[in-house]
Design a protein around this motif. Structure first.
Motif, short mmCIF file in Angstrom:
data_model
loop_
_atom_site.label_atom_id
_atom_site.label_comp_id
_atom_site.label_asym_id
_atom_site.label_seq_id
_atom_site.Cartn_x
_atom_site.Cartn_y
_atom_site.Cartn_z
N ALA A 98 0.85 -1.19 0.00
CA ALA A 98 0.00 0.00 0.00
C ALA A 98 0.89 1.24 0.00
O ALA A 98 2.07 1.18 0.35
N PRO A 99 0.33 2.38 -0.37
CA PRO A 99 1.14 3.62 -0.32
C PRO A 99 1.66 3.88 1.09
O PRO A 99 0.99 3.54 2.08
N SER A 100 2.84 4.44 1.18
CA SER A 100 3.41 4.79 2.49
C SER A 100 2.47 5.75 3.22
O SER A 100 1.63 6.42 2.60
N ASP A 101 2.63 5.81 4.54
CA ASP A 101 1.81 6.75 5.32
C ASP A 101 1.99 8.17 4.82
O ASP A 101 1.01 8.92 4.70
N ALA A 102 3.23 8.55 4.52
CA ALA A 102 3.48 9.92 4.05
C ALA A 102 2.76 10.19 2.73
O ALA A 102 2.14 11.24 2.57
N LEU A 103 2.82 9.25 1.80
CA LEU A 103 2.16 9.44 0.51
C LEU A 103 0.64 9.44 0.68
O LEU A 103 -0.06 10.27 0.10
N ARG A 104 0.14 8.54 1.48
CA ARG A 104 -1.30 8.47 1.72
C ARG A 104 -1.83 9.78 2.30
O ARG A 104 -2.83 10.32 1.85
N LYS A 105 -1.11 10.32 3.27
CA LYS A 105 -1.53 11.57 3.90
C LYS A 105 -1.40 12.74 2.92
O LYS A 105 -2.26 13.63 2.88
N TRP A 106 -0.34 12.76 2.13
CA TRP A 106 -0.16 13.84 1.15
C TRP A 106 -1.30 13.83 0.14
O TRP A 106 -1.87 14.87 -0.19
N TYR A 107 -1.64 12.64 -0.35
CA TYR A 107 -2.69 12.53 -1.38
C TYR A 107 -4.04 12.97 -0.84
O TYR A 107 -4.74 13.77 -1.48
N GLY A 108 -4.43 12.47 0.32
CA GLY A 108 -5.69 12.87 0.94
C GLY A 108 -6.91 12.69 0.05
O GLY A 108 -7.90 13.39 0.22
N HIS A 109 -6.84 11.79 -0.90
CA HIS A 109 -7.94 11.49 -1.83
C HIS A 109 -8.41 12.74 -2.59
O HIS A 109 -9.59 12.92 -2.85
N GLU A 110 -7.44 13.57 -2.95
CA GLU A 110 -7.71 14.76 -3.77
C GLU A 110 -7.51 14.40 -5.24
O GLU A 110 -6.38 14.19 -5.67
N PRO A 111 -8.60 14.31 -6.01
CA PRO A 111 -8.45 13.94 -7.43
C PRO A 111 -7.47 14.82 -8.20
O PRO A 111 -6.84 14.34 -9.14
N SER A 112 -7.32 16.06 -7.81
CA SER A 112 -6.37 16.94 -8.52
C SER A 112 -4.93 16.47 -8.34
O SER A 112 -4.06 16.87 -9.12
N ARG A 113 -4.67 15.64 -7.35
CA ARG A 113 -3.31 15.12 -7.10
C ARG A 113 -3.12 13.71 -7.67
O ARG A 113 -2.07 13.10 -7.45
#
Length: 113
Positions: free
Chosen positions: A41-56
């Motif tokens: 799964a994505p790392s914690d840092a990547l998961r938090k950065w992404y935040g399920h924002e479709p623009s990202r």
């Protein structure tokens, strides 16, 4: 691919959870997860950065694909399972088009062996 919160179906085959965190409020019995691959799964840092924002989404995929390169053995195990029969990737996100399971499937399809 299916949301882990959806009722299991017989045709799901091997049910593989590909989230780092266990889904909130869902018992292991109800989830009927056969295999939990939290290490791909994505790392914690990547998961938090992404935040399920479709623009990202595009940048998330690029970064996640780079992380997946470090897990080739685990990905090969997943490929082996898929060669034996149906594998359903399970995810907890509400967004069914922009989540790590979608990205993982895209990665696996573009890196076929």
């Amino acid at each position: 691919m299916r949301r882990v919160y959806d009722p299991p179906r017989e045709e799901d085959g091997l049910r593989v959870l590909v989230d780092r965190l266990w889904p909130r409020g869902l018992s292991k019995e109800a989830a009927r997860v056969d295999l939990w691959l939290k290490d791909i799964a994505p790392s914690d840092a990547l998961r938090k950065w992404y935040g399920h924002e479709p623009s990202r989404w595009d940048e998330f995929r690029r970064r996640y694909f780079a992380e997946l390169e470090a897990h080739r053995e685990r990905l090969e195990e997943l490929r082996q399972q898929a060669r034996r029969g149906r594998v359903t990737l399970l995810f907890g996100a509400r967004d069914e088009e922009h989540n790590n399971a979608v990205a993982l499937r895209q990665y696996l399809e573009s890196h076929r062996r």
